[in-house]
Design a protein around this motif. Structure first.
Motif, mmCIF file in Angstrom:
data_model
loop_
_atom_site.group_PDB
_atom_site.id
_atom_site.type_symbol
_atom_site.label_atom_id
_atom_site.label_comp_id
_atom_site.label_asym_id
_atom_site.label_seq_id
_atom_site.Cartn_x
_atom_site.Cartn_y
_atom_site.Cartn_z
ATOM 1 N N LYS A 161 44.242 37.856 -91.679
ATOM 2 C CA LYS A 161 44.250 39.141 -92.391
ATOM 3 C C LYS A 161 43.316 39.103 -93.598
ATOM 4 O O LYS A 161 42.655 40.088 -93.908
ATOM 5 C CB LYS A 161 45.663 39.486 -92.866
ATOM 6 C CG LYS A 161 46.597 39.931 -91.767
ATOM 7 C CD LYS A 161 47.981 40.202 -92.344
ATOM 8 C CE LYS A 161 49.001 40.523 -91.285
ATOM 9 N NZ LYS A 161 50.363 40.649 -91.869
ATOM 10 N N LYS A 162 43.268 37.969 -94.255
ATOM 11 C CA LYS A 162 42.448 37.830 -95.462
ATOM 12 C C LYS A 162 40.959 37.694 -95.135
ATOM 13 O O LYS A 162 40.119 38.280 -95.810
ATOM 14 C CB LYS A 162 42.917 36.611 -96.265
ATOM 15 C CG LYS A 162 42.178 36.401 -97.566
ATOM 16 C CD LYS A 162 42.795 35.264 -98.365
ATOM 17 C CE LYS A 162 42.053 35.037 -99.678
ATOM 18 N NZ LYS A 162 42.668 33.947 -100.459
ATOM 19 N N TYR A 163 40.639 36.929 -94.093
ATOM 20 C CA TYR A 163 39.237 36.601 -93.822
ATOM 21 C C TYR A 163 38.643 37.312 -92.612
ATOM 22 O O TYR A 163 37.437 37.259 -92.412
ATOM 23 C CB TYR A 163 39.074 35.084 -93.639
ATOM 24 C CG TYR A 163 39.309 34.321 -94.910
ATOM 25 C CD1 TYR A 163 38.314 34.217 -95.869
ATOM 26 C CD2 TYR A 163 40.534 33.723 -95.167
ATOM 27 C CE1 TYR A 163 38.530 33.523 -97.050
ATOM 28 C CE2 TYR A 163 40.762 33.028 -96.343
ATOM 29 C CZ TYR A 163 39.753 32.929 -97.283
ATOM 30 O OH TYR A 163 39.974 32.248 -98.449
ATOM 31 N N SER A 164 39.480 37.933 -91.805
ATOM 32 C CA SER A 164 38.972 38.589 -90.607
ATOM 33 C C SER A 164 39.493 40.024 -90.580
ATOM 34 O O SER A 164 39.399 40.717 -91.584
ATOM 35 C CB SER A 164 39.378 37.788 -89.359
ATOM 36 O OG SER A 164 38.595 38.156 -88.252
ATOM 37 N N THR A 165 40.049 40.448 -89.466
ATOM 38 C CA THR A 165 40.496 41.837 -89.333
ATOM 39 C C THR A 165 41.967 41.892 -88.924
ATOM 40 O O THR A 165 42.533 40.889 -88.488
ATOM 41 C CB THR A 165 39.678 42.568 -88.245
ATOM 42 O OG1 THR A 165 39.985 41.967 -86.974
ATOM 43 C CG2 THR A 165 38.181 42.478 -88.511
ATOM 44 N N LYS A 166 42.555 43.075 -89.037
ATOM 45 C CA LYS A 166 43.938 43.245 -88.579
ATOM 46 C C LYS A 166 44.041 42.974 -87.082
ATOM 47 O O LYS A 166 45.007 42.393 -86.609
ATOM 48 C CB LYS A 166 44.440 44.651 -88.895
ATOM 49 C CG LYS A 166 44.737 44.871 -90.343
ATOM 50 C CD LYS A 166 45.291 46.258 -90.594
ATOM 51 C CE LYS A 166 45.523 46.444 -92.081
ATOM 52 N NZ LYS A 166 46.016 47.769 -92.412
ATOM 53 N N GLU A 167 43.028 43.418 -86.347
ATOM 54 C CA GLU A 167 43.019 43.174 -84.906
ATOM 55 C C GLU A 167 42.961 41.674 -84.626
ATOM 56 O O GLU A 167 43.609 41.180 -83.711
ATOM 57 C CB GLU A 167 41.835 43.876 -84.231
ATOM 58 C CG GLU A 167 41.908 45.383 -84.254
ATOM 59 C CD GLU A 167 41.429 46.007 -85.571
ATOM 60 O OE1 GLU A 167 40.823 45.302 -86.415
ATOM 61 O OE2 GLU A 167 41.680 47.206 -85.763
ATOM 62 N N SER A 168 42.191 40.972 -85.428
ATOM 63 C CA SER A 168 42.098 39.521 -85.266
ATOM 64 C C SER A 168 43.438 38.860 -85.546
ATOM 65 O O SER A 168 43.835 37.924 -84.846
ATOM 66 C CB SER A 168 41.033 38.943 -86.202
ATOM 67 O OG SER A 168 39.753 39.351 -85.793
#
Length: 151
Positions: A120-127
């Motif tokens: 969530k911090k470094y990528s996306t919600k989907e990730s």
């Protein structure tokens, strides 16, 4: 929070290796140790030895088992080629799978939660959802498989 910070350093290390195309080279233990030393020199502000120690354990373990880990990612990442995955996501999966499979001192639920929060911090919600799904399946299937094999 110390362990989360360590995991974030692991992500940074693995990401940098992949961006510099060093992933295969660091499988050599001496080269890996040199790269870890350089990494901490660049991150000199981190003085906490517990964070460094845990990060080093995860880095070394992940690299030691990277071929197995990548095969597991490929097995569970339905319709996703590991080479086409977002580099951040792939490396979060790598160190998290190492923790799940090789670090019985860490409950897999904790590992999954940490991986999701880092995503969530470094990528996306989907990730984050993608990583959660893969790690959950791996934890349930691989841990159950290993326990039944022990009996």
């Amino acid at each position: 929070m110390k362990r989360r910070k360590a995991r974030e350093y692991v992500l940074q290390f693995l990401y940098a290796c992949e961006m510099n195309e060093n992933t295969q080279k660091i499988c050599n233990y001496n080269f890996l140790q040199e790269e870890i030393e350089k990494f901490w020199e660049r991150n000199y502000e981190e003085q906490n030895s517990d964070i460094k120690s845990f990060a080093n354990q995860l880095i070394e373990g992940t690299i030691e088992h990277i071929d197995i880990i990548d095969k597991i990612i490929q097995k569970y990442a339905d319709k996703w080629n590991i080479e086409r995955m977002i580099t951040i996501d792939k490396n979060i999966l790598r160190f998290s799978i190492y923790e799940i499979l090789y670090r019985q001192d860490i409950p897999y639920q904790v590992t999954i939660n940490e991986a999701v929060e880092i995503a969530k911090k470094y990528s996306t919600k989907e990730s984050a959802a993608f990583i959660n799904g893969i790690l959950d399946r791996i934890a349930k299937e691989e841990i159950c498989h290993n326990k039944s094999a022990e009996k």
